[in-house]
Scaffold this motif. Structure first.
Motif, short mmCIF file in Angstrom:
data_model
loop_
_atom_site.label_atom_id
_atom_site.label_comp_id
_atom_site.label_asym_id
_atom_site.label_seq_id
_atom_site.Cartn_x
_atom_site.Cartn_y
_atom_site.Cartn_z
N GLU B 37 10.37 -4.68 5.77
CA GLU B 37 10.55 -3.24 5.54
C GLU B 37 9.93 -2.43 6.67
O GLU B 37 10.48 -1.40 7.08
CB GLU B 37 9.93 -2.84 4.20
N CYS B 54 10.33 0.41 -0.45
CA CYS B 54 10.40 -0.89 -1.11
C CYS B 54 10.96 -0.75 -2.51
O CYS B 54 11.77 -1.56 -2.96
CB CYS B 54 9.01 -1.53 -1.17
N ARG B 59 12.73 -4.12 -3.86
CA ARG B 59 11.84 -5.20 -3.45
C ARG B 59 10.67 -5.20 -4.41
O ARG B 59 10.01 -4.18 -4.58
CB ARG B 59 11.33 -4.96 -2.03
N ILE B 66 1.33 -3.95 -0.56
CA ILE B 66 1.85 -3.22 0.59
C ILE B 66 0.71 -2.72 1.46
O ILE B 66 0.70 -2.94 2.68
CB ILE B 66 2.75 -2.05 0.12
#
Lengths: 149, 149
Positions: B37, B54, B59, B66
Motif C-alpha cells: 500500500e 487499506c 486489506r 500499520i
DNA sequence: CTAAAGATGATACACTATCTCATATGAAGT
DNA sequence: ACTTCATATGAGATAGTGTATCATCTTTAG
C-alpha cells in the motif's frame, strides 16, 4: 542583555499591536503575558512548554489563551514555526535573530543553528518560473552531533 | 507504470527484507500489505490516510500493525519523513524518486516538488567543522501556489 | 508435535491542539 | 459613571494522532 534587545522587543511589540489592530483585536493582559513569555523563552519553544513556563512564573493565563495568542503572534510575524518532524508544534521568535537554519541530532534530539548562507536563493527563480510565489524557506539538516559520536 | 518501476519496487522490497532479518523480524502478511500500500500510495501519505486506504481496499490489517510497519519501513530506509509543520506525520517512499524538495502553498496546503540542485552542499563543510556529522537534509519552501494567486 | 519467539488486533491511554459556551472584560457612546 | 455591545477568557469537552498493553494467534526451530 544587549542594549539593542529592548529596541528589538519594542519593535516586535509594535508589530504585534499593528496586527491586532488590523484584525480588530485588543492587546489584553493575557496576550501581553504570552508575548512577554515568548520573548523571554530561550530560543525555541513548544506551546506546552510555554504553558508550563507561564504556570511556573505564576502568570494567570489559560492554556486556551496561550494557544490562541501564539497563533496571533504567528500571524503577526513575531514568531515562526520551526517544525522538525516532531509530534508537536515548535516555534522560535524572530527578533534578535539572524537568518539561520537548524541541524538536528537524530540521537539525542538536540539541534544546532547555522547561518543562512544565501545559496538557497538559487531555487527561487526555479519556483517562480513554476508560478510559485516564495514567501520563505527553511533548511533542515539531520545527523549526529559532536557529543553523540 | 514505467518498466523500471518493478525493479525499483523489488529493490525496496529487498531492502525491507534485509532490515527485518537484521532485527530478527518476519516478513508477515500484515507487513507485506503495508509495504504494498505504501508503494502504491501516490507520493506522499500520512499514516491515517494509509489506514483509510487499506480499509477501502479491503486489506485486513489493524491500525496498530500499520503504524508499526511504517516505522519499520522508515528504519529500513524505504520511506522517509517529510514533515512540514503539519500536526501529523508525513512520509513519502524513496524508490523511483530523484532527490528533491518541497514547496508548500500556505493557502490551499498543496505542495510542489523541485529538484535538489546541490547548492546545499555548501553547508556541509560548515557543519562538519562544528563536529556535526551530516546524514541528510530537507529544504522547505512555502508561499502561494499558482492557482491560489 | 511441541515449545518459544514473535506478530496481531482490540482497546486503553497519552498527548496536543481546538472548540464550545457561559461568563468576564474593555471601549465607546450617553 | 453607566450602559451597551463586541470581544476575550477559562474550564471543560472534544477531536485527532500516535503509542502501550495484553491476550490470542502464528510461525519457526527443534
Amino acid at each position: 542583555m544587549k542594549s539593542t534587545d529592548r529596541m528589538d522587543i519594542k519593535n516586535e511589540r509594535l508589530k504585534f499591536e499593528r496586527h491586532l489592530k488590523e484584525k480588530g483585536l485588543r492587546l489584553t493582559t493575557g496576550r501581553q503575558i504570552v508575548f512577554d513569555e515568548v520573548m523571554h523563552a530561550h530560543g525555541h519553544f513548544a506551546p506546552e512548554e510555554l504553558v508550563k513556563q507561564c504556570h511556573q512564573n505564576k502568570r494567570r493565563v489559560s492554556r486556551a489563551t496561550i494557544y490562541r495568542s501564539i497563533n496571533e503572534l504567528l500571524e503577526a510575524g513575531v514568531i515562526r514555526k520551526t517544525a522538525f518532524g516532531e509530534k508537536h508544534q515548535h516555534f522560535e521568535h524572530i527578533y534578535d535573530e539572524k537568518p539561520h537554519h537548524h541541524a538536528k541530532c537524530l540521537h539525542c534530539g538536540s539541534y544546532i543553528e547555522f547561518p543562512d548562507l544565501g545559496e538557497d536563493k538559487v531555487y527561487k527563480p526555479y519556483l517562480e518560473k513554476e508560478g510559485f510565489q516564495v514567501i520563505g524557506h527553511e533548511m533542515h539538516f539531520y545527523g549526529i552531533c559532536r557529543k553523540c559520536q
